[in-house]
Motif scaffolding. Structure first.
Motif, mmCIF file in Angstrom:
data_model
loop_
_atom_site.group_PDB
_atom_site.id
_atom_site.type_symbol
_atom_site.label_atom_id
_atom_site.label_comp_id
_atom_site.label_asym_id
_atom_site.label_seq_id
_atom_site.Cartn_x
_atom_site.Cartn_y
_atom_site.Cartn_z
ATOM 1 N N UNK A 1 -25.576 -67.049 49.829
ATOM 2 C CA UNK A 1 -25.321 -66.423 48.525
ATOM 3 C C UNK A 1 -26.586 -65.753 48.004
ATOM 4 N N UNK A 2 -27.722 -66.470 48.090
ATOM 5 C CA UNK A 2 -28.992 -65.912 47.607
ATOM 6 C C UNK A 2 -29.364 -64.655 48.398
ATOM 7 N N UNK A 3 -29.253 -64.730 49.699
ATOM 8 C CA UNK A 3 -29.590 -63.581 50.547
ATOM 9 C C UNK A 3 -28.700 -62.384 50.200
ATOM 10 N N UNK A 4 -27.395 -62.616 50.110
ATOM 11 C CA UNK A 4 -26.452 -61.538 49.808
ATOM 12 C C UNK A 4 -26.755 -60.903 48.451
ATOM 13 N N UNK B 1 -34.529 -62.339 42.450
ATOM 14 C CA UNK B 1 -34.512 -63.514 43.307
ATOM 15 C C UNK B 1 -34.208 -64.799 42.546
ATOM 16 N N UNK B 2 -34.758 -64.966 41.361
ATOM 17 C CA UNK B 2 -34.512 -66.184 40.593
ATOM 18 C C UNK B 2 -33.053 -66.246 40.130
ATOM 19 N N UNK B 3 -32.487 -65.126 39.730
ATOM 20 C CA UNK B 3 -31.071 -65.093 39.333
ATOM 21 C C UNK B 3 -30.183 -65.395 40.537
ATOM 22 N N UNK B 4 -30.476 -64.762 41.662
ATOM 23 C CA UNK B 4 -29.705 -65.009 42.881
ATOM 24 C C UNK B 4 -29.830 -66.466 43.303
ATOM 25 N N UNK C 1 -30.413 -69.049 41.371
ATOM 26 C CA UNK C 1 -29.639 -69.868 40.435
ATOM 27 C C UNK C 1 -28.165 -69.891 40.833
ATOM 28 N N UNK C 2 -27.614 -68.734 41.156
ATOM 29 C CA UNK C 2 -26.207 -68.657 41.580
ATOM 30 C C UNK C 2 -25.977 -69.444 42.868
ATOM 31 N N UNK C 3 -26.886 -69.314 43.808
ATOM 32 C CA UNK C 3 -26.757 -70.043 45.066
ATOM 33 C C UNK C 3 -26.855 -71.538 44.877
ATOM 34 N N UNK C 4 -27.819 -71.968 44.071
ATOM 35 C CA UNK C 4 -28.017 -73.400 43.833
ATOM 36 C C UNK C 4 -26.824 -73.998 43.092
ATOM 37 N N UNK C 5 -26.304 -73.294 42.094
ATOM 38 C CA UNK C 5 -25.137 -73.791 41.347
ATOM 39 C C UNK C 5 -23.941 -73.936 42.289
ATOM 40 N N UNK D 1 -39.695 -67.880 53.411
ATOM 41 C CA UNK D 1 -40.620 -68.970 53.077
ATOM 42 C C UNK D 1 -40.429 -69.459 51.642
ATOM 43 N N UNK D 2 -40.197 -68.541 50.715
ATOM 44 C CA UNK D 2 -39.982 -68.936 49.312
ATOM 45 C C UNK D 2 -38.710 -69.766 49.174
ATOM 46 N N UNK D 3 -37.643 -69.323 49.815
ATOM 47 C CA UNK D 3 -36.382 -70.067 49.759
ATOM 48 C C UNK D 3 -36.541 -71.416 50.449
#
Length: 134
Positions: A25-28, A37-40, A42-46, A107-109
């Protein structure tokens, strides 16, 4: 001895499945759609946390079922989200800023996955083993 590590092993397996979903989800959202990146993240983590709750309530933390268990999971999730977003921001902005974009992302992810994994497991394990009046 294997029984001693069964809980964290199952938690690890569930986390791997959730991480694949989360990272996809974050990558997409970040690479393909261009979201911050932080918004993406957040969506991925949720999304991952919702799936992770059901998997972990079923197979790891039996005490996670019910309102009290869900409340504990939600509170630890919020802490984990803050920790994950802090780590991904630090990685993206400072630690890996000189890396190429895709490597910086990777690396950040990764940093935002590994740190919260251990922290949340041990916090949840302790909270679900300790009786509380929530």
């Amino acid at each position: 001895m294997l029984k001693k590590y069964k809980s964290i092993g199952t938690y690890l397996l569930n986390s791997v499945l959730v991480t694949v979903l989360d990272t996809g989800i974050v990558w997409f959202m970040n690479i393909i759609l261009g979201y911050d990146l932080v918004i993406a993240n957040t969506c991925g983590v949720v999304s991952g946390t919702i799936v992770g709750y059901f998997l972990n309530a079923q197979y790891v933390f039996m005490a996670a079922k019910g309102k009290k268990g869900a409340f504990i999971y939600l509170l630890t999730f919020l802490f984990g989200l803050f920790l994950a977003n802090t780590l991904i921001y630090m990685g993206n902005t400072f630690l890996f800023a000189t890396f190429p974009e895709k490597l910086n992302f990777l690396f950040s992810k990764g940093l935002s996955i590994i740190g919260p994994f251990f922290v949340l497991y041990y916090i949840r394990k302790k909270l679900y083993e300790t009786p509380c009046n929530v």
